[in-house]
Write an enzyme that holds these catalytic residues in place. Structure first.
Site, PDB file in Angstrom:
ATOM      1  N   CYS A  58       0.862  -1.191   0.000  1.00  0.00           N
ATOM      2  CA  CYS A  58       0.000   0.000   0.000  1.00  0.00           C
ATOM      3  C   CYS A  58       0.904   1.249   0.000  1.00  0.00           C
ATOM      4  CB  CYS A  58      -0.908  -0.007   1.225  1.00  0.00           C
ATOM      5  SG  CYS A  58      -1.737  -1.607   1.447  1.00  0.00           S
ATOM      6  N   CYS A  98     -10.220  -0.578  18.978  1.00  0.00           N
ATOM      7  CA  CYS A  98      -9.920  -1.135  17.656  1.00  0.00           C
ATOM      8  C   CYS A  98      -8.452  -1.577  17.609  1.00  0.00           C
ATOM      9  CB  CYS A  98     -10.203  -0.064  16.604  1.00  0.00           C
ATOM     10  SG  CYS A  98      -9.896  -0.645  14.938  1.00  0.00           S
ATOM     11  N   CYS A 129     -13.285  -4.015  17.930  1.00  0.00           N
ATOM     12  CA  CYS A 129     -13.077  -3.892  16.484  1.00  0.00           C
ATOM     13  C   CYS A 129     -11.662  -4.378  16.185  1.00  0.00           C
ATOM     14  CB  CYS A 129     -13.225  -2.426  16.073  1.00  0.00           C
ATOM     15  SG  CYS A 129     -12.859  -2.159  14.330  1.00  0.00           S
ATOM     16  N   CYS A 189     -16.897  -2.119   9.147  1.00  0.00           N
ATOM     17  CA  CYS A 189     -16.321  -0.771   9.148  1.00  0.00           C
ATOM     18  C   CYS A 189     -15.493  -0.694   7.871  1.00  0.00           C
ATOM     19  CB  CYS A 189     -15.448  -0.589  10.393  1.00  0.00           C
ATOM     20  SG  CYS A 189     -14.495   0.944  10.374  1.00  0.00           S
ATOM     21  N   ARG A 261     -16.814   8.367   9.973  1.00  0.00           N
ATOM     22  CA  ARG A 261     -15.702   8.591  10.905  1.00  0.00           C
ATOM     23  C   ARG A 261     -14.656   9.540  10.328  1.00  0.00           C
ATOM     24  NH1 ARG A 261     -14.073   5.462  15.046  1.00  0.00           N
ATOM     25  NH2 ARG A 261     -15.561   3.883  14.378  1.00  0.00           N
TER      26      ARG A 261
HETATM   27  C1  DTB Z   1      -8.982   3.464   9.384  1.00  0.00           C
HETATM   28  O1  DTB Z   1      -9.717   3.624   8.389  1.00  0.00           O
HETATM   29  N1  DTB Z   1      -8.117   4.358   9.832  1.00  0.00           N
HETATM   30  C2  DTB Z   1      -7.379   3.841  10.962  1.00  0.00           C
HETATM   31  C3  DTB Z   1      -8.110   2.501  11.237  1.00  0.00           C
HETATM   32  N2  DTB Z   1      -8.990   2.375  10.131  1.00  0.00           N
HETATM   33  C4  DTB Z   1      -7.360   1.275  11.508  1.00  0.00           C
HETATM   34  C5  DTB Z   1      -5.913   3.742  10.718  1.00  0.00           C
HETATM   35  C6  DTB Z   1      -5.295   5.038  10.319  1.00  0.00           C
HETATM   36  C7  DTB Z   1      -3.854   4.828  10.181  1.00  0.00           C
HETATM   37  C8  DTB Z   1      -3.149   6.114   9.937  1.00  0.00           C
HETATM   38  C9  DTB Z   1      -1.706   5.951   9.732  1.00  0.00           C
HETATM   39  C10 DTB Z   1      -0.961   5.352  10.889  1.00  0.00           C
HETATM   40  O2  DTB Z   1      -1.131   5.785  12.067  1.00  0.00           O
HETATM   41  O3  DTB Z   1      -0.123   4.482  10.641  1.00  0.00           O
HETATM   42 FE1  SF4 Z   2      -1.376  -2.127   3.618  1.00  0.00          FE
HETATM   43 FE2  SF4 Z   2      -2.429  -2.552   6.102  1.00  0.00          FE
HETATM   44 FE3  SF4 Z   2      -0.041  -3.569   5.418  1.00  0.00          FE
HETATM   45 FE4  SF4 Z   2      -0.272  -0.959   5.720  1.00  0.00          FE
HETATM   46  S1  SF4 Z   2      -0.530  -2.481   7.320  1.00  0.00           S
HETATM   47  S2  SF4 Z   2       0.842  -2.029   4.062  1.00  0.00           S
HETATM   48  S3  SF4 Z   2      -2.361  -0.621   4.991  1.00  0.00           S
HETATM   49  S4  SF4 Z   2      -2.003  -4.078   4.500  1.00  0.00           S
END
Ligand code: DTB
Ligand code: SF4
Ligand code: SAM
Length: 331
Positions: A58, A98, A129, A189, A261
């Site tokens: 990602c 979460c 969550c 979610c 959210r």
């Molecule tokens: C979501 O949509 N946002 C949150 C939660 N689900 C798990 C995570 C945000 C991560 C932002 C970057 C970080 O702190 O690494």
């Molecule tokens: Fe992708 Fe989740 Fe891995 Fe980040 S932690 S690289 S968002 S799969």
């Protein structure tokens, strides 16, 4: 017209987006008030239970092993530590806890660990969550049985833009995981990120996918990219805040019963920007000093914001099982 529709068209969503900003925000607030208590925000706390070295690519993420983000990876944290963090979250007014792991998917060897954690956090009276990557049907069912209320798994962006952002799992893989979560009886979610370099059509495409799922996600996080040094999106042009707020407002209108959210990116917002996001129908957020790996508005700052705006935190909703125990006790 039914209250909740799953047959939205791209054209309808585009028309909503393109109206004057204040008309859009006004309409979103009207719809918000007909489905939710005004001035009430659901508060969740996030905890990373396994950080970094993720095999997925990602392009926005600090935790991907494909990029050099300088993040220090950590092994799975002990269940005891998770429980003490959950107790603190409860004491500070969160209704949901979460837990996130930087996995492509949980391995079978991880299942006893996550199931124990769910049981113990649930027993504290918090909603639970998790966001652990892709799930198969059996994993989703076991998590549900252990007491997991919500599973977070974002579509992230439109089907068309998706391949610019992630190559190691497909858009359909994500939809399959959402199916497994739903079939297992958990709440969904799912949302996405804005500010990835996508255009408005992609934001429309993301919302179209979410609002035409057979059942809308109960919770829809709208993240704004937190740029991470070392990742391919570190220097992407910042999206104007009003476009983020438009996305929130359109999400509120087309998914009127979902919690919308205000998620990653709040650190870059002023109090008045956040007030505008609440006006646009956002009614949920993450509190605490940290999201998964990046800083977040701490509790103190949020308390000040809630006081300033006259907002209150929503209490955890009792489950159907708890309600029937209460009803029996009253006989
Ligand atoms: C979501 O949509 N946002 C949150 C939660 N689900 C798990 C995570 C945000 C991560 C932002 C970057 C970080 O702190 O690494
Ligand atoms: Fe992708 Fe989740 Fe891995 Fe980040 S932690 S690289 S968002 S799969
Ligand atoms: N690894 C799991 C997965 O991706 O399925 C769960 C954790 S992942 C960090 C959860 C979500 O956080 C991502 O889908 C993405 O929407 C959001 N996110 C991650 N990094 C972000 C960033 N730098 N800025 C904004 N949102 C981010």
């Amino acid at each position: 017209m039914p209250l909740v529709r799953n047959d939205w068209t791209r054209e309808e969503i585009q028309t909503l987006y393109e109206q004057p900003f204040l008309d859009l925000v006004f309409k979103a607030q009207q719809i918000h008030r007909s489905h939710f208590e005004a001035n009430t925000i659901q508060v969740s706390t996030l905890l990373s239970i396994k950080t970094g070295k993720c095999p997925e690519d990602c392009k926005y993420c600090s935790q991907s092993a494909h990029y050099d983000s300088k993040l220090e990876a950590e092994k799975r944290i002990a269940v005891d530590k998770v429980i003490s963090e959950a107790k603190e979250a409860l004491a500070s007014g969160s209704s949901r806890f979460c837990m996130g792991a930087a996995w492509r998917n949980p391995h079978e060897r991880d299942m006893p660990y996550v199931l124990e954690m769910v049981r113990e956090v649930k027993a504290l009276g918090l909603e639970t969550c998790m966001t652990l990557g892709m799930l198969n049907q059996s994993q989703a069912e076991r998590l549900h049985e252990a007491g997991l209320d919500y599973y977070n798994h974002n579509l992230d962006t439109s089907r068309e833009y998706y391949s610019h952002i992630i190559s190691t799992r497909s858009f359909d893989d994500r939809l399959n995981t959402l199916d497994h979560v739903r079939n297992a009886g958990m709440k969904v979610c799912s949302g996405g990120i804005v500010g990835l370099g996508e255009n408005r059509n992609d934001r429309i495409g993301l919302l179209l996918e979410l609002a035409t799922l057979p059942t809308h996600p109960e919770s829809v996080p709208i993240n704004m990219l937190v740029p991470i040094d070392g990742t391919p999106l570190a220097d992407v042009e910042r999206l104007d805040v009003t476009e983020w707020i438009r996305t929130i407002a359109v999400a509120r209108i087309i998914m009127p019963q979902s919690y919308i959210r205000l998620s990653a990116g709040r650190e870059a917002l002023s109090d008045s920007d956040q007030a505008l996001a609440f006006m646009a129908g956002a009614n949920s957020l993450f509190s605490g000093e940290k999201l998964l790996t990046t800083p977040n508005a701490g509790e103190g700052k949020d308390k000040q914001l809630f006081d300033k705006l006259g907002l209150k935190a929503e209490k955890a909703k009792p489950t159907a099982a708890e309600l029937s125990i209460d009803a029996m006790a009253a006989v």
